[in-house]
Design an enzyme around this catalytic site. Structure first.
Site, short mmCIF file in Angstrom:
data_model
loop_
_atom_site.label_atom_id
_atom_site.label_comp_id
_atom_site.label_asym_id
_atom_site.label_seq_id
_atom_site.Cartn_x
_atom_site.Cartn_y
_atom_site.Cartn_z
N GLY A 203 -5.08 -0.67 9.45
CA GLY A 203 -4.26 -0.03 9.01
C GLY A 203 -3.27 -1.81 8.93
O GLY A 203 -4.29 -2.88 9.57
N ASN A 204 -2.72 -2.44 8.04
CA ASN A 204 -2.15 -4.04 8.34
C ASN A 204 -1.06 -3.81 8.47
O ASN A 204 -0.32 -2.79 8.04
CB ASN A 204 -3.29 -5.09 7.72
CG ASN A 204 -2.82 -5.17 5.98
OD1 ASN A 204 -1.12 -5.07 5.72
ND2 ASN A 204 -3.80 -4.24 5.48
N ARG A 205 -0.03 -5.23 8.13
CA ARG A 205 0.94 -4.74 8.94
C ARG A 205 1.69 -5.72 7.52
O ARG A 205 3.07 -5.67 7.54
CB ARG A 205 1.30 -5.85 10.12
CG ARG A 205 1.40 -5.84 11.62
CD ARG A 205 1.47 -7.03 12.12
NE ARG A 205 0.56 -7.73 12.88
CZ ARG A 205 1.74 -6.89 14.65
NH1 ARG A 205 3.09 -6.29 14.77
NH2 ARG A 205 1.07 -7.14 15.33
#
Ligand code: CTP
Length: 432
Positions: A203-205
């Site tokens: 995932g990412n932020r």
């Protein structure tokens, strides 16, 4: 316009007298609603004399006029200056122990808070969370100024200059233009998750805050908004159609489906460029052996695909014109050469008129952005500098909006709504 000036119990209450004068002198009808604590700093006679209206902190005065509901409902704007940590907390939690907090609960108009407090109180996680809650609900919370506070201390927490607060209020009273009325807009927000196994993902932020700000402001400007949200934990913007997705593949499907008849598509989501080549059906167990490397494959680039589809549509349109084919009576389409022509006839697919991309860059921000704008074939590219606590998960953002065929537009550090409004200004101008 009818303005309610809420005053809470901080030493800066005396500065609210100046704010009150600015409102009354420019012809606004002002009702001052102080808290009991505010009256310890500046008394009711001062507020009554300056506003020309009765003043009470209680819900028990003039009960026959139901002031705890009437004042909020009749207002065009409520501004609370100074807003203490206490009143922000009460507003965020919906408490209603006095006339001001009742007014805040019944007001249907825009609400502006101008906080003033000691730096420690402003920076306390409780106050940060309350401010975030209020902003999420659409209230405008002005950041306090930095400077000398009550004692010898200095730092963020000073009430902004009353003239500045007044300017913010005027902007709010003028309202957003309804320049996106009847436009169909698709906004993607959040960050995709690419499954490794049933419990793990890449995932990412991305928090989704910028995409949600885009959706909220587009709604305020009259648009019909479909928000394609990937893994966002924020309340749905009132009035938006929210489509929830998890992975890049799901986002592609949802965005392409929604953009079929859209006027604008804004790809604010952080879409994973890669996904694991295979998704394990069962949870990967820890064994004594070294873990297998995860092989990645490329995800489709949704933004680039939208750009390519539009290009193909434009090419088909040009070919149709060259053949002298009759064009259908669809909507007029702006083209890269600046001309406005009519859409292909019935049965042809319609593609978004204006395509907006986002780019998060850590270095060579503008050069990378310009290259991306051309590569992805979009009209606008909002370039953010990320890393070192910038942009991700914060309520503020600063950006450069690159415009195909025109000069870039700088948006200084401010609420993500400001970046959103700058984008909509450019989009509205392109839509004509
Ligand atoms: N985007 C997309 N589909 C992807 C990846 C990105 O639609 N698979 C969109 C994003 O929503 C954003 C824009 O493309 O609007 C920029 O994404 P970014 O990841 O910065 O671009 P890349 O082409 O992947 O460039 P980089 O080399 O910087 O990763």
């Amino acid at each position: 316009m009818k303005v309610v000036l809420g005053v809470s119990g901080g030493i800066a209450a005396y500065k609210a007298c100046e704010l009150l004068r600015l409102f009354t002198e420019s012809g606004h009808e002002v009702r001052v609603v102080p808290t009991r604590e505010a009256l310890k700093f500046v008394g009711a006679p001062t507020w009554a004399a300056l506003s020309g209206n009765p003043v009470s902190a209680e819900v028990w005065d003039d009960v026959h006029e139901v002031p705890h509901v009437r004042i909020g409902k009749q207002a065009d704007l409520v501004v609370v200056a100074p807003a203490t940590a206490d009143v922000l907390a009460k507003a965020a939690h919906g408490l209603a122990g006095d006339l001001l907090t009742n007014t805040l609960l019944t007001a249907t108009c825009p609400v502006v808070f101008a906080p003033a407090m000691h730096t420690e109180m402003w920076q306390h996680p409780a106050t940060r969370a309350n401010v975030a809650t209020l902003r999420e609900r659409g209230a405008i919370v002005i950041d306090p100024a930095v400077g000398r506070l009550t004692g010898a201390d200095t730092g963020p927490g000073r009430l902004p200059d009353p003239a500045e607060i007044f300017q913010v209020c005027l902007r709010v009273l003028r309202g957003r233009p309804r320049d996106l009325a009847e436009r169909k807009i698709v906004v993607s927000a959040g960050g995709t998750r690419e499954a490794i196994d049933p419990v793990r993902y890449l995932g990412n932020r991305s928090s989704g805050l910028q995409g949600y700000a885009l959706a909220r402001t587009a709604l305020a400007r009259g648009a019909e908004v479909t928000l394609v949200a990937a893994n966002v934990a924020l309340p749905d913007p009132a009035g938006a159609t929210v489509v929830r997705v998890e992975s890049a593949a799901q986002m592609r499907e949802a965005v392409l489906a929604a953009s079929d008849d859209a006027d604008v598509v804004v790809m604010a989501a952080a879409v994973a460029d890669f996904r694991p080549a295979a998704r394990h059906e069962a949870k990967i167990k820890k064994t004594d052996a070294e873990p297998e490397p995860i092989r990645l494959v490329k995800n489709p680039d949704i933004l680039a695909e939208l750009g390519r589809r539009r290009q193909a549509r434009d090419a088909a349109l040009r070919a149709g014109e060259a053949d002298g084919a009759a064009l259908g009576g669809g909507r007029p389409l702006p083209h890269s050469d600046g001309s406005i022509r009519t859409e292909l006839g019935p049965g042809s697919e319609a593609y978004p008129l204006v395509i907006v991309g986002f780019a998060a860059e850590t270095h060579d921000v503008l050069a990378n952005g310009q290259a991306k704008l051309a590569r992805k074939g979009c009209d606008l590219l909002v370039v953010n500098r990320v890393g070192e606590g910038l942009a991700f998960g914060t309520p503020d953002n600063a950006a450069t909006v690159l415009v195909a065929g025109a000069e870039p537009v700088e948006v200084p550090l401010g609420p993500k709504e400001d970046v959103a409004d700058a984008v909509w200004d450019l989009v509205a101008a392109r839509l004509g």
